[in-house]
Write a protein that holds these residues in place. Sequence first.
Motif, PDB file in Angstrom:
ATOM      1  N   ASP A  99     -47.457 -13.067  -7.507  1.00 24.47           N
ATOM      2  CA  ASP A  99     -46.206 -13.488  -7.608  1.00 24.47           C
ATOM      3  C   ASP A  99     -45.538 -13.841  -6.216  1.00 24.47           C
ATOM      4  N   ALA A 100     -45.366 -14.971  -5.744  1.00 24.98           N
ATOM      5  CA  ALA A 100     -44.913 -15.333  -4.471  1.00 24.98           C
ATOM      6  C   ALA A 100     -43.638 -14.411  -4.280  1.00 24.98           C
ATOM      7  N   LYS A 145     -37.050 -16.386  -2.854  1.00 20.29           N
ATOM      8  CA  LYS A 145     -36.999 -17.596  -3.692  1.00 20.29           C
ATOM      9  C   LYS A 145     -36.843 -18.920  -2.912  1.00 20.29           C
ATOM     10  N   LYS A 146     -35.904 -18.874  -1.892  1.00 22.70           N
ATOM     11  CA  LYS A 146     -35.720 -20.067  -0.981  1.00 22.70           C
ATOM     12  C   LYS A 146     -37.085 -20.241  -0.096  1.00 22.70           C
ATOM     13  N   GLN A 147     -37.607 -19.131   0.327  1.00 21.40           N
ATOM     14  CA  GLN A 147     -39.010 -19.268   1.038  1.00 21.40           C
ATOM     15  C   GLN A 147     -40.077 -20.155   0.359  1.00 21.40           C
ATOM     16  N   SER A 148     -40.072 -19.207  -0.881  1.00 27.91           N
ATOM     17  CA  SER A 148     -41.315 -19.610  -1.526  1.00 27.91           C
ATOM     18  C   SER A 148     -41.176 -21.106  -2.256  1.00 27.91           C
ATOM     19  N   ARG A 149     -40.032 -21.990  -2.224  1.00 27.31           N
ATOM     20  CA  ARG A 149     -39.999 -23.164  -2.551  1.00 27.31           C
ATOM     21  C   ARG A 149     -40.324 -24.130  -1.437  1.00 27.31           C
ATOM     22  N   LYS A 150     -40.272 -23.709  -0.271  1.00 29.22           N
ATOM     23  CA  LYS A 150     -40.625 -24.429   0.974  1.00 29.22           C
ATOM     24  C   LYS A 150     -42.078 -24.445   1.218  1.00 29.22           C
ATOM     25  N   LEU A 151     -42.570 -23.415   0.845  1.00 22.82           N
ATOM     26  CA  LEU A 151     -44.055 -23.153   1.284  1.00 22.82           C
ATOM     27  C   LEU A 151     -45.074 -23.385   0.142  1.00 22.82           C
ATOM     28  N   ASP A 152     -46.179 -24.197   0.383  1.00 26.85           N
ATOM     29  CA  ASP A 152     -47.503 -24.628  -0.713  1.00 26.85           C
ATOM     30  C   ASP A 152     -47.836 -23.131  -0.791  1.00 26.85           C
ATOM     31  N   TYR A 211     -50.561 -17.861   1.111  1.00 27.21           N
ATOM     32  CA  TYR A 211     -51.717 -16.799   1.035  1.00 27.21           C
ATOM     33  C   TYR A 211     -51.847 -16.585   2.704  1.00 27.21           C
ATOM     34  N   GLY A 212     -51.756 -17.693   3.401  1.00 29.35           N
ATOM     35  CA  GLY A 212     -52.105 -17.308   4.862  1.00 29.35           C
ATOM     36  C   GLY A 212     -51.336 -16.423   5.650  1.00 29.35           C
ATOM     37  N   GLN A 213     -50.085 -16.644   5.013  1.00 32.62           N
ATOM     38  CA  GLN A 213     -48.902 -15.806   5.616  1.00 32.62           C
ATOM     39  C   GLN A 213     -49.309 -14.349   5.396  1.00 32.62           C
ATOM     40  N   PRO A 218     -37.792 -33.136  -0.282  1.00 30.81           N
ATOM     41  CA  PRO A 218     -37.943 -33.342   1.285  1.00 30.81           C
ATOM     42  C   PRO A 218     -38.632 -32.261   1.844  1.00 30.81           C
ATOM     43  N   PHE A 219     -39.244 -31.416   1.252  1.00 31.51           N
ATOM     44  CA  PHE A 219     -40.267 -30.500   2.046  1.00 31.51           C
ATOM     45  C   PHE A 219     -41.747 -31.038   1.936  1.00 31.51           C
ATOM     46  N   PHE A 220     -41.632 -32.044   1.277  1.00 31.01           N
ATOM     47  CA  PHE A 220     -43.083 -32.693   0.795  1.00 31.01           C
ATOM     48  C   PHE A 220     -44.284 -32.766   2.136  1.00 31.01           C
TER      49      PHE A 220
END
Length: 415
Positions: free
Chosen positions: A56-57, A63-70, A75-77, A131-133
């Motif tokens: 679970d991210a 929540k804001k961070q998780s939406r910006k990160l694939d 996983y890498g972080q 916009p984060f694509f």
Amino acid sequence: MRRVVITGVGAITPIGNDVKSYWNNLLNGVSGAGKISRFDTTKFKTDFACELKDYDALNYFDKKQSRKLDRFNQYGQIAADEAIKDANLCFEKLDTDRIGVIFSSGIGGFETIEKDIIAFSQDQFNPRFNPFFITKIIANSLAGSLSIKYGLRGVNTCTVTACSSSTNGLIQAFNYIRWGKADIIISGGSEAPINQSAVGGFNAMKALSTNNENFKTASRPFGKTRDGFVLGEGAGALVVESLESALKRDAKIYAEIIGGGETADAYHITNTHPEGIGAYLAMKEALREGGILPKEVNYINAHATSTGPGDLSEAKAIETLFKDSLDTISISGTKSMTGHLLGGTGAIEAIATCLSIHTDLIPPTMNTKVMDAAIAPGFKVTLGAKTSKTVEYALSNNFGFGGHCAAVLLKKYNE
């Protein structure tokens, strides 16, 4: 040339969301395979993969961070955070201009690419992209994220060489440090490819196993009945450091990196060379650089994806290089448990190799009951159960589409 050591490790894998659980499950032969939960597999030839468990991210990011990160960036972080903590790095007390990040991915934001393009094509009234694509899909975004997160201003790059990506990246980290261009580098690889595009694409090229009835045991490295690889996801990270820096910090040392080989098959965009020429040259170069003879190698963590031609070409390369000592080398195909993490596989397998040296334990190769008859009888794959063995020198092999071949040579640390 400075000596280079590994002082921290971190991982999030289909058989464990941290290094301790990953290593324990690897030693105990636990399978990470299961039916795919991310999408409806009705129209696909393969309906299983090695997904992360209980992920679970929001347990790691707001929540804001998780939406910006694939997912691959997430996983890498997570893996890097564990490795940094394990190495007991206190960046406030270190020269962050001399600390870098080399974090790899074979594909990058694969899930974002698929979802956003589908969403764009289906929205007839107001088609637009997130916009984060772009920042979510580019493979180097993870290395950049880690640099920004920790204020690391040294070398910052991303090696993209398909399934050898994070092994190539680890060799780069080794070189930068021994050349004196950095003191510490966070090196690793991450991939999040369990989606319709990846499964459909790999199915189309007949690379994935379709053994849906026996999915838990479908990955059978070097086995007579193997029928393709099992897709996996996750990340691994290693803190790579100059020996001088490690001793100054009184850091624990898992293993020393002493050589790396990076070559090409120069043969085919997907198939490995039948004689394993690129793999042979990569391993040979790693040993030459490390200043050791083939007979001194105790263990090989093989690429061993469980594909027909791939396993045979690697076996051929090993048989050729180690012809005079083949029966003294233990060989593992750990993808039999984790699946194939593509650009992340080199990192988690380097960790397994590192821990084999550190603990003198060889993880097993699971699911293979009968070896392919084309493989030499002296080829000692550790089938079914872990073994204890003094490991002084070990190789970790990884090969990627495009003919990329990489092998890294690790050694038990000795003052």
